[in-house]
Design an enzyme around this catalytic site. Structure first.
Site, PDB file in Angstrom:
ATOM      1  N   GLU A  84       0.907  -1.176   0.078  1.00  0.00           N
ATOM      2  CA  GLU A  84       0.104  -0.014  -0.033  1.00  0.00           C
ATOM      3  C   GLU A  84       0.944   1.257  -0.259  1.00  0.00           C
ATOM      4  O   GLU A  84       1.631   1.413   0.647  1.00  0.00           O
ATOM      5  CB  GLU A  84      -0.911   0.096   1.308  1.00  0.00           C
ATOM      6  CG  GLU A  84      -1.763   1.250   1.147  1.00  0.00           C
ATOM      7  CD  GLU A  84      -2.901   1.041   2.283  1.00  0.00           C
ATOM      8  OE1 GLU A  84      -3.483   0.130   2.491  1.00  0.00           O
ATOM      9  OE2 GLU A  84      -3.216   1.707   3.138  1.00  0.00           O
TER      10      GLU A  84
ATOM     11  N   TYR B 163      -6.637   7.235  -0.353  1.00  0.00           N
ATOM     12  CA  TYR B 163      -7.398   8.272  -0.684  1.00  0.00           C
ATOM     13  C   TYR B 163      -7.758   9.210   0.464  1.00  0.00           C
ATOM     14  O   TYR B 163      -7.949   8.661   1.341  1.00  0.00           O
ATOM     15  CB  TYR B 163      -8.542   7.948  -1.510  1.00  0.00           C
ATOM     16  CG  TYR B 163      -9.419   8.927  -2.027  1.00  0.00           C
ATOM     17  CD1 TYR B 163      -9.167   9.139  -3.496  1.00  0.00           C
ATOM     18  CD2 TYR B 163     -10.293   9.518  -1.395  1.00  0.00           C
ATOM     19  CE1 TYR B 163     -10.165  10.160  -3.964  1.00  0.00           C
ATOM     20  CE2 TYR B 163     -11.300  10.529  -2.001  1.00  0.00           C
ATOM     21  CZ  TYR B 163     -11.150  10.787  -3.391  1.00  0.00           C
ATOM     22  OH  TYR B 163     -11.797  11.645  -3.933  1.00  0.00           O
TER      23      TYR B 163
ATOM     24  N   ALA C  40     -19.289   2.470   4.507  1.00  0.00           N
ATOM     25  CA  ALA C  40     -18.512   2.041   3.472  1.00  0.00           C
ATOM     26  C   ALA C  40     -19.395   0.994   2.475  1.00  0.00           C
ATOM     27  O   ALA C  40     -19.425   0.923   1.225  1.00  0.00           O
ATOM     28  CB  ALA C  40     -17.522   1.319   3.829  1.00  0.00           C
TER      29      ALA C  40
HETATM   30  P1  FAD Z   1     -17.432   1.274   7.703  1.00  0.00           P
HETATM   31  O1  FAD Z   1     -17.692   0.124   7.094  1.00  0.00           O
HETATM   32  O2  FAD Z   1     -18.255   2.624   7.059  1.00  0.00           O
HETATM   33  O3  FAD Z   1     -17.612   1.196   9.355  1.00  0.00           O
HETATM   34  C1  FAD Z   1     -17.513   2.424  10.287  1.00  0.00           C
HETATM   35  C2  FAD Z   1     -18.164   2.189  11.394  1.00  0.00           C
HETATM   36  O4  FAD Z   1     -19.546   2.312  11.312  1.00  0.00           O
HETATM   37  C3  FAD Z   1     -17.718   0.923  12.121  1.00  0.00           C
HETATM   38  O5  FAD Z   1     -18.016   1.267  13.626  1.00  0.00           O
HETATM   39  C4  FAD Z   1     -19.131  -0.055  11.704  1.00  0.00           C
HETATM   40  O6  FAD Z   1     -19.331  -1.140  12.711  1.00  0.00           O
HETATM   41  C5  FAD Z   1     -20.118   0.963  11.540  1.00  0.00           C
HETATM   42  N1  FAD Z   1     -21.002   0.533  10.607  1.00  0.00           N
HETATM   43  C6  FAD Z   1     -20.679   0.165   9.310  1.00  0.00           C
HETATM   44  N2  FAD Z   1     -21.966  -0.202   8.679  1.00  0.00           N
HETATM   45  C7  FAD Z   1     -23.024   0.262   9.342  1.00  0.00           C
HETATM   46  C8  FAD Z   1     -24.414   0.178   8.982  1.00  0.00           C
HETATM   47  N3  FAD Z   1     -24.870  -0.224   7.916  1.00  0.00           N
HETATM   48  N4  FAD Z   1     -25.297   0.653  10.278  1.00  0.00           N
HETATM   49  C9  FAD Z   1     -24.337   0.860  11.241  1.00  0.00           C
HETATM   50  N5  FAD Z   1     -23.130   1.095  11.691  1.00  0.00           N
HETATM   51  C10 FAD Z   1     -22.255   0.810  10.727  1.00  0.00           C
HETATM   52  N6  FAD Z   1      -8.979   6.120   5.032  1.00  0.00           N
HETATM   53  C11 FAD Z   1      -8.964   6.963   4.326  1.00  0.00           C
HETATM   54  O7  FAD Z   1      -9.233   8.281   4.730  1.00  0.00           O
HETATM   55  N7  FAD Z   1      -8.146   6.694   3.146  1.00  0.00           N
HETATM   56  C12 FAD Z   1      -7.898   5.596   2.939  1.00  0.00           C
HETATM   57  O8  FAD Z   1      -7.140   5.532   1.628  1.00  0.00           O
HETATM   58  C13 FAD Z   1      -7.951   4.444   3.939  1.00  0.00           C
HETATM   59  N8  FAD Z   1      -7.402   3.324   3.789  1.00  0.00           N
HETATM   60  C14 FAD Z   1      -7.708   2.223   4.362  1.00  0.00           C
HETATM   61  C15 FAD Z   1      -7.233   0.907   4.103  1.00  0.00           C
HETATM   62  C16 FAD Z   1      -7.235  -0.128   4.966  1.00  0.00           C
HETATM   63  C17 FAD Z   1      -6.999  -1.515   4.599  1.00  0.00           C
HETATM   64  C18 FAD Z   1      -8.219   0.212   6.132  1.00  0.00           C
HETATM   65  C19 FAD Z   1      -8.281  -1.025   7.075  1.00  0.00           C
HETATM   66  C20 FAD Z   1      -8.464   1.405   6.542  1.00  0.00           C
HETATM   67  C21 FAD Z   1      -8.291   2.617   5.826  1.00  0.00           C
HETATM   68  N9  FAD Z   1      -8.670   3.713   5.979  1.00  0.00           N
HETATM   69  C22 FAD Z   1      -8.619   4.861   5.005  1.00  0.00           C
HETATM   70  C23 FAD Z   1      -9.395   4.224   7.239  1.00  0.00           C
HETATM   71  C24 FAD Z   1     -11.058   4.100   7.413  1.00  0.00           C
HETATM   72  O9  FAD Z   1     -11.442   5.054   6.547  1.00  0.00           O
HETATM   73  C25 FAD Z   1     -11.448   4.247   8.766  1.00  0.00           C
HETATM   74  O10 FAD Z   1     -10.990   3.213   9.364  1.00  0.00           O
HETATM   75  C26 FAD Z   1     -12.906   4.639   8.815  1.00  0.00           C
HETATM   76  O11 FAD Z   1     -13.201   5.293  10.126  1.00  0.00           O
HETATM   77  C27 FAD Z   1     -13.722   3.146   8.852  1.00  0.00           C
HETATM   78  O12 FAD Z   1     -13.718   2.976   7.403  1.00  0.00           O
HETATM   79  P2  FAD Z   1     -14.707   1.808   7.028  1.00  0.00           P
HETATM   80  O13 FAD Z   1     -14.599   1.596   5.586  1.00  0.00           O
HETATM   81  O14 FAD Z   1     -14.237   0.515   8.016  1.00  0.00           O
HETATM   82  O15 FAD Z   1     -16.136   1.960   7.493  1.00  0.00           O
END
Ligand code: FAD
Length: 296
Positions: free
Chosen positions: A17, A49, A124
């Site tokens: 990455e 990003y 997400a």
């Molecule tokens: P989500 O899946 O939306 O989850 C976030 C929170 O919401 C969690 O507590 C989850 O339990 C809860 N949740 C999820 N879906 C629901 C639902 N339907 N209803 C209620 N609650 C829900 N950040 C950046 O800004 N840029 C990057 O390029 C980046 N790359 C990353 C790469 C990796 C491999 C990882 C592990 C993280 C990365 N991050 C990046 C960080 C990430 O954006 C943060 O951790 C962010 O706070 C959560 O992202 P997520 O996709 O897990 O979110």
């Protein structure tokens, strides 16, 4: 172009990455690292990003540059924050037009950019749905071995992850330091009948000063590791810490591979030396035996 889901169906993947450079100096560092990491033959590389118009171009330019000027298989990260639904759809369409077939769909952390559009997609999973509706993508999502820091409890975080992964193709974890954390996550998903590949994210600790920052990101370095790193610092200074961090990460990778992990995803921070040293220690890169270990 190659889809990551197809690579994972064929066997283990090893991926790196990077983040898009924000200055000429950072560009030079990245170019050098890419030059040194490409011979390791990664299965794919991913580019982070940050929300907002500038980051949109930086990530897109880097992934399309990689696609057209190297043999690397790039994946673009994309986050819900700082964009309207329409903007996210436009970004996904332009990635597809540029030939990018792999995307990591993320929630993202709150944006500090005052010019960013209001967030319309809350989680997400909604971005995964949007990317599926546009079509043609292999889609990854984030997983958090000790639970996302904002989650009310671990069980509900695992439920949300299983739902998100059901629509995606694979997950990549936040970094962590003990193999049991990863296998705990995989087994919690299996209990929810979710068996899609989860790639463990690897971040070696190469400086004592990064330990508090890692804890703030929800991945605390365990005390036994801190003790080993501190005694390496006493014996060998900064270099001793780097050597110890690489050794600890290598031990973690060995345990993950022995336990059946579908691959390894390295957070390189745009540097090459730690990843190359771990590769070498794992016996994954015999062709690099003549390369300097201290460059980058
Ligand atoms: P989500 O899946 O939306 O989850 C976030 C929170 O919401 C969690 O507590 C989850 O339990 C809860 N949740 C999820 N879906 C629901 C639902 N339907 N209803 C209620 N609650 C829900 N950040 C950046 O800004 N840029 C990057 O390029 C980046 N790359 C990353 C790469 C990796 C491999 C990882 C592990 C993280 C990365 N991050 C990046 C960080 C990430 O954006 C943060 O951790 C962010 O706070 C959560 O992202 P997520 O996709 O897990 O979110």
């Amino acid at each position: 172009m190659t889809r990551i889901s197809d690579l994972l169906s064929a066997g283990r993947t090893y991926s790196f990455e990077f983040f898009p450079p924000k200055s000429d100096r950072e560009q030079l560092v990245l170019s050098q690292s890419l030059l040194e990491l490409q011979p390791l033959g990664p299965s794919f590389v991913s580019v982070t990003y940050r929300g907002g118009a500038e980051s949109r171009l930086r990530t897109q330019n880097l992934v399309t540059g990689m696609l057209h000027t190297s043999t690397l298989v790039p994946m673009a990260h994309l986050v819900c924050v700082a964009h309207s639904r329409l903007e996210l759809a436009e970004i996904l369409v332009s990635l597809r037009r540029a030939g990018i077939e792999n995307v990591l769909a993320l929630g993202g952390d709150p944006s500090s950019d005052p010019d960013s559009s209001p967030r319309e997609l809350e989680h997400a999973i909604e971005l995964v749905e949007l990317a599926r509706a546009i079509g043609g993508f292999s889609i990854g999502v984030a997983a958090h071995p000790s639970g996302h820091p904002a989650s009310a409890d671990l069980a509900s975080d695992r439920d949300r992850l299983a739902e998100k992964l059901a629509l995606a193709d694979f997950a990549i974890t936040q970094f962590f330091f003990e193999a049991e954390e990863y296998f705990g996550l995989v087994s919690d998903l299996a209990e929810r009948s979710m068996h899609k590949p989860v790639l463990p994210g690897i971040m070696p600790v190469t400086g004592l000063s990064s330990i508090p920052r890692m804890a703030r990101m929800g991945a605390a370095v365990p005390q036994w590791m801190v003790a080993r790193l501190e005694s390496a610092a006493k014996a060998g200074g900064d270099d001793g810490v780097v050597r110890c961090g690489v050794e600890l990460a290598t031990e973690l990778c060995q345990a993950l591979l022995e336990g059946g992990a579908p691959g390894l995803h390295f957070y390189t921070l745009n540097r090459s030396s730690a990843t190359r040293d771990i590769y070498r220690a794992l016996g994954l890169a015999p062709q690099l035996s003549g390369m300097r270990a201290d460059s980058a």
